[in-house]
Design a protein around this motif. Sequence first.
Motif, short mmCIF file in Angstrom:
data_model
loop_
_atom_site.label_atom_id
_atom_site.label_comp_id
_atom_site.label_asym_id
_atom_site.label_seq_id
_atom_site.Cartn_x
_atom_site.Cartn_y
_atom_site.Cartn_z
N ALA A 31 14.88 50.04 -11.08
CA ALA A 31 14.03 49.84 -12.25
C ALA A 31 14.31 48.49 -12.89
N ARG A 32 15.57 48.09 -12.94
CA ARG A 32 15.93 46.79 -13.50
C ARG A 32 15.36 45.66 -12.65
N ASN A 33 15.47 45.78 -11.34
CA ASN A 33 14.95 44.75 -10.45
C ASN A 33 13.44 44.65 -10.49
N ALA A 34 12.77 45.76 -10.77
CA ALA A 34 11.31 45.74 -10.85
C ALA A 34 10.82 44.83 -11.98
N GLU A 35 11.68 44.60 -12.97
CA GLU A 35 11.33 43.74 -14.10
C GLU A 35 11.69 42.28 -13.85
N ARG A 36 12.40 42.02 -12.76
CA ARG A 36 12.85 40.66 -12.47
C ARG A 36 11.83 39.96 -11.57
N LYS A 37 11.72 38.64 -11.73
CA LYS A 37 10.68 37.88 -11.05
C LYS A 37 10.93 37.76 -9.55
N LYS A 38 9.85 37.98 -8.77
CA LYS A 38 9.85 37.66 -7.35
C LYS A 38 9.10 36.37 -7.11
N VAL A 39 8.28 35.99 -8.06
CA VAL A 39 7.55 34.72 -8.01
C VAL A 39 7.84 33.97 -9.30
N VAL A 40 8.25 32.72 -9.18
CA VAL A 40 8.52 31.88 -10.35
C VAL A 40 7.49 30.75 -10.35
N HIS A 41 6.76 30.62 -11.44
CA HIS A 41 5.72 29.60 -11.56
C HIS A 41 6.30 28.31 -12.14
N PRO A 42 5.68 27.16 -11.86
CA PRO A 42 6.25 25.87 -12.31
C PRO A 42 6.58 25.82 -13.79
N GLU A 43 5.74 26.41 -14.63
CA GLU A 43 5.99 26.37 -16.07
C GLU A 43 7.20 27.21 -16.48
N GLU A 44 7.69 28.08 -15.58
CA GLU A 44 8.86 28.90 -15.86
C GLU A 44 10.15 28.28 -15.33
N MET A 45 10.03 27.13 -14.68
CA MET A 45 11.19 26.45 -14.10
C MET A 45 11.68 25.39 -15.08
N PRO A 46 12.86 25.56 -15.65
CA PRO A 46 13.31 24.62 -16.68
C PRO A 46 13.74 23.26 -16.12
N TRP A 47 13.42 22.23 -16.89
CA TRP A 47 13.88 20.87 -16.61
C TRP A 47 15.26 20.67 -17.23
N GLU A 48 16.02 19.77 -16.65
CA GLU A 48 17.31 19.38 -17.24
C GLU A 48 17.62 17.94 -16.88
N MET A 49 17.94 17.15 -17.89
CA MET A 49 18.49 15.83 -17.65
C MET A 49 20.00 16.01 -17.63
N SER A 50 20.55 16.24 -16.45
CA SER A 50 21.95 16.62 -16.31
C SER A 50 22.80 15.41 -15.94
N ARG A 51 24.09 15.61 -15.93
CA ARG A 51 24.99 14.54 -15.50
C ARG A 51 24.77 14.20 -14.03
N GLN A 52 24.21 15.13 -13.28
CA GLN A 52 23.89 14.89 -11.87
C GLN A 52 22.53 14.21 -11.71
N GLY A 53 21.71 14.21 -12.77
CA GLY A 53 20.42 13.55 -12.71
C GLY A 53 19.30 14.46 -13.19
N LEU A 54 18.07 14.09 -12.84
CA LEU A 54 16.87 14.79 -13.28
C LEU A 54 16.63 16.00 -12.38
N LEU A 55 16.72 17.21 -12.96
CA LEU A 55 16.62 18.44 -12.19
C LEU A 55 15.50 19.33 -12.73
N LYS A 56 14.82 20.01 -11.82
CA LYS A 56 13.92 21.10 -12.17
C LYS A 56 14.48 22.33 -11.47
N HIS A 57 14.98 23.29 -12.25
CA HIS A 57 15.64 24.47 -11.69
C HIS A 57 14.59 25.44 -11.14
N LEU A 58 14.68 25.72 -9.85
CA LEU A 58 13.74 26.63 -9.18
C LEU A 58 14.25 28.06 -9.24
N ILE A 59 15.53 28.23 -8.96
CA ILE A 59 16.19 29.53 -9.00
C ILE A 59 17.57 29.32 -9.61
N ASN A 60 17.87 30.11 -10.62
CA ASN A 60 19.18 30.02 -11.25
C ASN A 60 19.57 31.40 -11.74
#
Length: 200
Positions: A31-60
Amino acid sequence: MAWGESNVWLAGQDNQDLYQQLLDDAEAAPARNAERKKVVHPEEMPWEMSRQGLLKHLINEQMNTRIETMDAYMQIVPPGSRSGKHRHLAEEVLYVLEGQGYDMHQDCEVEITDDFHWTPQDKVQKFEYEAGDVIYVPPNTIHQHFNASPDRPLRLISCINRIFKQCGLNDLEQIEDAPEYSPGVTLTPEMIRDFLKKPS
């Protein structure tokens, strides 16, 4: 009692239903997993200006997806620029989506006793690549990505297994920051487009 150590192991009055919690967690997982995303859309992927550089997190791990064992992000290195330089215990694989560049890799000698010690080897290797290639970063290798183009971005997809972190081995060390890194910056689509146009 027949066992002389019984006075020791019989001590303690704390009671907890720890095993039952494991059973309850397993039963609730579908039941818990049924509420979790199997598809992540671009607007749901957070950006980060990290110490490693410019990142767009796809899965975290913090993104409430069904993925349990892997993290992935898209790294964008602006024209003529470079990523940060870091080292981590987990191996990493990167797919080159766009552009051309090269990596600098420095292997480390590792000793794990009561403590964890690593020493960089003298040899630094250069690996060139272009769109369509796959880059492998061995465990505990100091590495950095460089964009070889003066006018085109380099885009990489990085995948790394989070099992090391879950086992208490999140040995991640940032050695050098990306040139674009600025703490606390809030990225906008306009800012990202600017990064992709201008040499650093």
